[in-house]
Design a protein around this motif. Structure first.
Motif, mmCIF file in Angstrom:
data_model
loop_
_atom_site.group_PDB
_atom_site.id
_atom_site.type_symbol
_atom_site.label_atom_id
_atom_site.label_comp_id
_atom_site.label_asym_id
_atom_site.label_seq_id
_atom_site.Cartn_x
_atom_site.Cartn_y
_atom_site.Cartn_z
ATOM 1 N N GLU A 143 8.053 -7.528 0.221
ATOM 2 C CA GLU A 143 6.753 -6.851 0.225
ATOM 3 C C GLU A 143 6.169 -6.798 -1.192
ATOM 4 O O GLU A 143 4.980 -7.024 -1.408
ATOM 5 C CB GLU A 143 6.880 -5.420 0.776
ATOM 6 N N SER B 292 2.786 -8.811 -2.217
ATOM 7 C CA SER B 292 1.666 -7.984 -2.691
ATOM 8 C C SER B 292 1.250 -8.404 -4.103
ATOM 9 O O SER B 292 0.060 -8.390 -4.432
ATOM 10 C CB SER B 292 2.016 -6.492 -2.640
ATOM 11 N N ILE C 278 -0.933 -11.453 -3.727
ATOM 12 C CA ILE C 278 -2.252 -11.088 -3.186
ATOM 13 C C ILE C 278 -3.099 -10.400 -4.266
ATOM 14 O O ILE C 278 -4.280 -10.731 -4.468
ATOM 15 C CB ILE C 278 -2.099 -10.169 -1.946
ATOM 16 N N LYS C 279 -2.481 -9.474 -4.973
ATOM 17 C CA LYS C 279 -3.225 -8.741 -6.012
ATOM 18 C C LYS C 279 -3.667 -9.675 -7.138
ATOM 19 O O LYS C 279 -4.759 -9.532 -7.694
ATOM 20 C CB LYS C 279 -2.351 -7.600 -6.577
ATOM 21 N N TYR D 35 -7.506 -9.939 -8.147
ATOM 22 C CA TYR D 35 -7.944 -9.538 -9.478
ATOM 23 C C TYR D 35 -8.543 -10.730 -10.242
ATOM 24 O O TYR D 35 -9.537 -10.589 -10.957
ATOM 25 C CB TYR D 35 -6.799 -8.905 -10.274
ATOM 26 N N ALA E 67 -4.000 -9.654 3.101
ATOM 27 C CA ALA E 67 -4.426 -8.615 2.160
ATOM 28 C C ALA E 67 -4.629 -7.282 2.902
ATOM 29 O O ALA E 67 -4.234 -6.218 2.420
ATOM 30 C CB ALA E 67 -5.701 -9.037 1.451
ATOM 31 N N ARG F 200 -1.042 -5.993 3.833
ATOM 32 C CA ARG F 200 0.005 -5.753 2.846
ATOM 33 C C ARG F 200 -0.396 -4.889 1.654
ATOM 34 O O ARG F 200 0.466 -4.454 0.910
ATOM 35 C CB ARG F 200 0.544 -7.091 2.322
ATOM 36 N N LEU F 201 -1.668 -4.685 1.458
ATOM 37 C CA LEU F 201 -2.041 -3.847 0.312
ATOM 38 C C LEU F 201 -2.063 -2.385 0.722
ATOM 39 O O LEU F 201 -2.329 -2.058 1.887
ATOM 40 C CB LEU F 201 -3.408 -4.256 -0.237
ATOM 41 N N SER F 202 -1.814 -1.530 -0.229
ATOM 42 C CA SER F 202 -1.828 -0.096 0.087
ATOM 43 C C SER F 202 -3.255 0.324 0.449
ATOM 44 O O SER F 202 -4.230 -0.309 0.012
ATOM 45 C CB SER F 202 -1.354 0.698 -1.136
ATOM 46 N N LEU G 109 -5.415 1.006 -2.593
ATOM 47 C CA LEU G 109 -5.963 -0.174 -3.271
ATOM 48 C C LEU G 109 -7.069 -0.806 -2.429
ATOM 49 O O LEU G 109 -8.111 -1.218 -2.946
ATOM 50 C CB LEU G 109 -4.836 -1.184 -3.548
ATOM 51 N N ARG G 110 -6.823 -0.857 -1.129
ATOM 52 C CA ARG G 110 -7.839 -1.442 -0.234
ATOM 53 C C ARG G 110 -9.163 -0.681 -0.334
ATOM 54 O O ARG G 110 -10.243 -1.258 -0.245
ATOM 55 C CB ARG G 110 -7.344 -1.447 1.214
#
Lengths: 436, 416
Positions: A342, A346, A349-350, A354, A399, A402-404, A407-408
């Motif tokens: 994970e 992540s 993805i980040k 970014y 995205a 898997r993103l928190s 953050l989303r």
């Protein structure tokens, strides 16, 4: 644009010396190697030649000191300032040279983070249009990225000519970047590295530094794991870059630029990384001559032997990548829901999100983020990650999954992923290594 | 005899070091075959369908894979790439540095004879599995080791160096101009390589002056005459693929697609031992008579002369090999090659461009993949797909590849 004579100021520094080699070789330029002393200038020349591996360029260099600046500058078509990253030092240089610049000459600074606009204002008004940033990466002979940064005063046509010169004569991967903190490549790259360092602290009881480096190692599209990269660059340099970005930007990733306390502690102790033989990692040679790699254990504050972690998802990914089964490798990552997998997914993805976010605000073209990461860091470029993970729709889905939620809430996914120039011109396959 | 058409092909970036990437030969073959088939618009399902009728065959060029990779039987190895190759006749071809050309020749023969509709030709090399010095010593095996390796560490550099001495003596050629011309060929290789997005040296610097500074620290001698800059690198990993088809297949499946075809070829093997080769050449009109004969036979088969050829890919394993081939292909009389080089005629943008891709010196030479890549590039040129290295209006291309010191000679003419 005809550039025959170049003055490199600060030619004894690693970057000045190697960039002088780029002008002398590909540019076929006569290069004034300006240093504080003649001895330094003379010593810099063989180093510069060696960086290009071509003695034939030896007669293109002329050693000089600051006292010679009036003559060198008056004769130069391009002046490249590469003195230390200190505004006052650069100001001193600008004051020394500004009276001698030819009307046709280009003024370039090799700064990696200082404001181009603020530096431009140190020049008289008539010279400001001729000044711009020209940021190379280390080592420039092999890392071909060259960020061209205009100030608000820069003559855009002249900057276009320099861009063309960098690309077609110097054989650089030229990208156009706005005058923002750390520009493009370093902002994306050091965000990733610093967040990895933060994660090492968060997961210090799982192993910390080597634990995180094992999760986002070479198999995730880079030549060296991220924290090891920070150690290689130098923790003091890393700190200067992330502090600058933290102080001068304000985006959703702002907090990821906060230098972790344990890194500051190492810097305070002079443990700056590979250049000082110890930092986050260090290599110890045993009495029998065996080289053993140690790592800084954040939880204990001591060095210990590096652990060879064997996470099942990593083992599977590496086996697939080794045999060229890329889709299967990414499936192994996606289908594994361990803490480590994970974190790995992540981070990828980040990194993509970014990179796109920064490229949209700090450059004219999202594709420049790809150029920057491929040719400045040797990392898989962000758009190529989207290709690797199955295209933009699949990426969007990942995205979302898997993103928190925190953050989303800060990233408008649809806006970020809108109208991307896909596929990337870079082939992702060469970046994902079949090894840890 | 069926015409043999070039459907397409591919090569990976020759800058890649696959050992450093942690990838094995199957990874390399999977990539290049997938990319090449995609470029040729042929799918694994097409291969399965062709295989049902036994109308597809594979030819794999490979040299010294036992030493570099501990792997033999590399024709059959394709079955590891994809099950579509189960049952497909696949064989390895080996002719030292021309192994890929030998595979091409076998494939063209198979289709021309009507025994297959589609032939897949792959050449590959993974040489970074060993260090550069070890790799350089392996390459010596292209000579007759028992006779020619006595007291010589690296036979190939030694023999090409010997060829320079023999050339200077035979033609009483001006040494300075010859050596400067060889240095210029090195410069052209790197310069042309800068236009090739898959060239190994595209980040690297070379100029004639540097190449002519033989014996300096950054350009050490490798013999009496030649230096490091006169040789291609021995550290190129890579592969290349070409997909060929019969006229019947083309007419049935892609009649409207403009495809180049093989107009002529020549294959001749000269005496293995260099000294015997040179002794026989004393009575011939050039130093490499068997190479020239292969070229002449290819021209005759194609019904073309050098005047009809727009672009050339010549085997520049050393600058001296490219130099010698300039007269073999008829661009200049033997002994005057330096004048041709000085004229600029063979440069990109010149009248008769040679190695616009950078050749082996600029582009890289993954051994058996080298000649497959050359063939693919001349084919691309004839359909205007040469990218930044495109020779304007090219209709016919010629390639010469050889194994050893002009021992196994292969010539192909491809055109529209």
């Amino acid at each position: 644009m005809e550039i025959k004579t170049v003055t490199v100021i600060g030619a004894n520094g690693t970057m000045g010396c190697n960039i002088a080699g780029i002008f002398a070789s590909f540019g076929k330029c006569k290069v004034y190697m300006v240093c504080r002393s003649m001895e330094k200038a003379q010593n810099a020349i063989p180093k510069s030649i060696k960086s290009i591996k071509a003695e034939a360029i030896g007669d293109r260099y002329i050693p000089a000191t600051y006292d010679d600046l009036p003559t060198c500058i008056a004769e130069s078509d391009l002046i490249f300032e590469s003195v230390s990253e200190n505004f006052e030092t650069k100001k001193d240089i600008i004051e020394r040279i500004r009276g001698y610049v030819q009307p046709h000459a280009i003024l370039a600074t090799g700064t990696s983070g200082l404001s181009i606009n603020a530096m431009a204002e140190l020049y008289p008004e008539e010279l400001r249009p001729r000044f711009m940033g020209m940021h190379f990466f280390n080592p420039p002979y092999m890392m071909t990225l060259c960020e061209i940064i205009n100030s608000t005063y820069t003559d855009k046509a002249l900057s276009d000519e320099l861009f063309d010169y960098a690309e077609n004569v110097l054989h650089r991967a030229a990208v156009r970047v706005h005058d923002t903190a750390a520009f493009l490549g370093n902002r994306i790259g050091f965000q990733f590295i610093n967040e990895a360092m933060q994660y090492a602290e968060r997961y210090k009881d799982n192993g910390g530094v080597d634990y995180i480096d094992s999760i986002i190692g070479q198999f995730t599209g880079r030549n060296m794991a991220p924290i090891a990269t920070g150690d290689f660059v130098g923790l003091d340099v890393h700190k200067a870059i992330v502090d600058n970005i933290y102080a001068n930007t304000k985006d959703y990733a702002h907090d990821t630029f906060v230098l972790p306390g344990y890194v500051q502690k190492l810097i305070d102790e002079g443990k700056l990384g590979r250049k000082s033989k110890q930092g986050l990692y260090k290599t110890v040679v045993s009495e029998s001559g065996k080289r053993i790699q140690y790592v800084y254990d954040i939880a204990t504050g001591e060095y210990r032997e590096r652990v060879k972690y064997r996470f099942p998802f990593v083992t599977r990914m590496i086996a697939h990548l080794h045999a060229g089964e890329y889709a299967e490798a990414f499936k192994s990552l996606e289908n594994n829901h361990s803490v480590e997998a994970e974190i790995c997914l992540s981070f990828l993805i980040k990194y993509v999100l970014y990179s796109i976010t920064v490229a949209r605000t700090s450059s004219d073209d999202i594709r420049f983020a790809d150029d920057a990461m491929a040719t400045g860091f040797g990392w898989v470029p962000p758009l190529a990650v989207i290709d690797a993970l199955g295209g933009v729709e699949k990426f969007r889905e990942l995205a979302r999954d898997r993103l928190s939620s925190e953050l989303r809430a800060q990233i408008n996914l649809d806006e970020t992923l809108k109208d991307l120039p896909l596929p990337s011109k870079y082939d992702y396959r060469s970046y994902f290594k079949g090894k840890q | 005899m069926s015409k043999v058409y070039v459907m397409g092909g591919s090569q990976p970036d020759f800058e890649r070091n696959w050992s450093r990437e942690g990838k094995n030969v199957i990874a390399m073959l999977r990539e290049v075959i997938a990319d090449g088939c995609d470029n040729a618009h042929i799918t694994y399902d097409d291969i399965i369908a062709l295989n049902e009728k036994n109308r597809v065959a594979c030819f794999v060029g490979s040299y010294l894979s036992e030493l570099y990779n501990g792997q033999s039987h590399v024709g059959a190895l394709l079955t590891e790439v994809n099950p579509a190759f189960y049952g497909v006749p696949a064989v390895r071809c080996e002719a030292a540095g021309a192994s890929g050309a030998a595979a091409l020749d076998a494939a063209v023969t198979k289709i021309a004879a009507g025994e297959a509709d589609v032939a897949i030709v792959v050449g590959w090399a993974l040489v970074n599995s060993v260090d550069a010095a070890t790799g350089a010593s392996y390459v010596s095996y292209a000579s007759y080791m028992e006779k020619e390796s006595i007291g010589v560490d690296a036979v190939m550099p030694h023999q090409f160096d010997q060829l320079v001495g023999e050339y200077l003596k035979r033609y009483d050629a001006p040494k300075d101009r010859v050596m400067k011309s060889l240095a210029h060929l090195a410069e052209l290789g790197y310069e042309n390589g800068k236009r090739n997005p898959k060239a190994q040296t595209r980040k690297l610097y070379m100029c004639e002056e540097q190449a002519n500074m033989r014996g300096c620290a950054t350009n050490p001698m490798i013999g009496e005459y030649l230096a490091q800059s006169d040789a291609n690198m021995v550290t190129t990993d890579g592969a290349a693929i070409v997909v060929l088809c019969s006229e019947e297949y083309k007419n049935a499946h892609c009649a409207d697609v403009a495809m180049p075809y093989v107009k002529g070829r020549g294959v001749r093997v000269a005496p293995m031992v260099l000294n015997e080769k040179l002794a026989l050449a004393k009575d011939a009109d050039c130093l490499l008579p068997w190479t020239k004969r292969a070229v002449d036979e290819a021209y005759a088969q194609a019904g073309l002369t050098v005047d009809d050829i727009d672009v050339f890919e010549l085997h520049d394993y050393f600058t001296m090999s490219e130099y010698m081939l300039l007269s073999c292909i008829g661009l200049v009389e033997p002994g005057k090659e330096y004048e041709l080089i000085e004229s600029g005629k063979i440069e990109f943008g010149g009248e008769k461009p040679v190695n616009p891709t950078g050749g082996f010196i600029g582009g890289g030479n993954p051994q058996a993949a080298g000649s497959v890549r050359m063939f693919l590039d001349i084919a691309r040129q004839t359909v205007g797909a040469g990218g930044k290295g495109q020779v304007e209006g090219a209709k016919n291309g010629l390639m010469v590849s050889f194994g050893g010191v002009a021992t196994s000679n292969y010539v192909f003419i491809v055109g529209m």
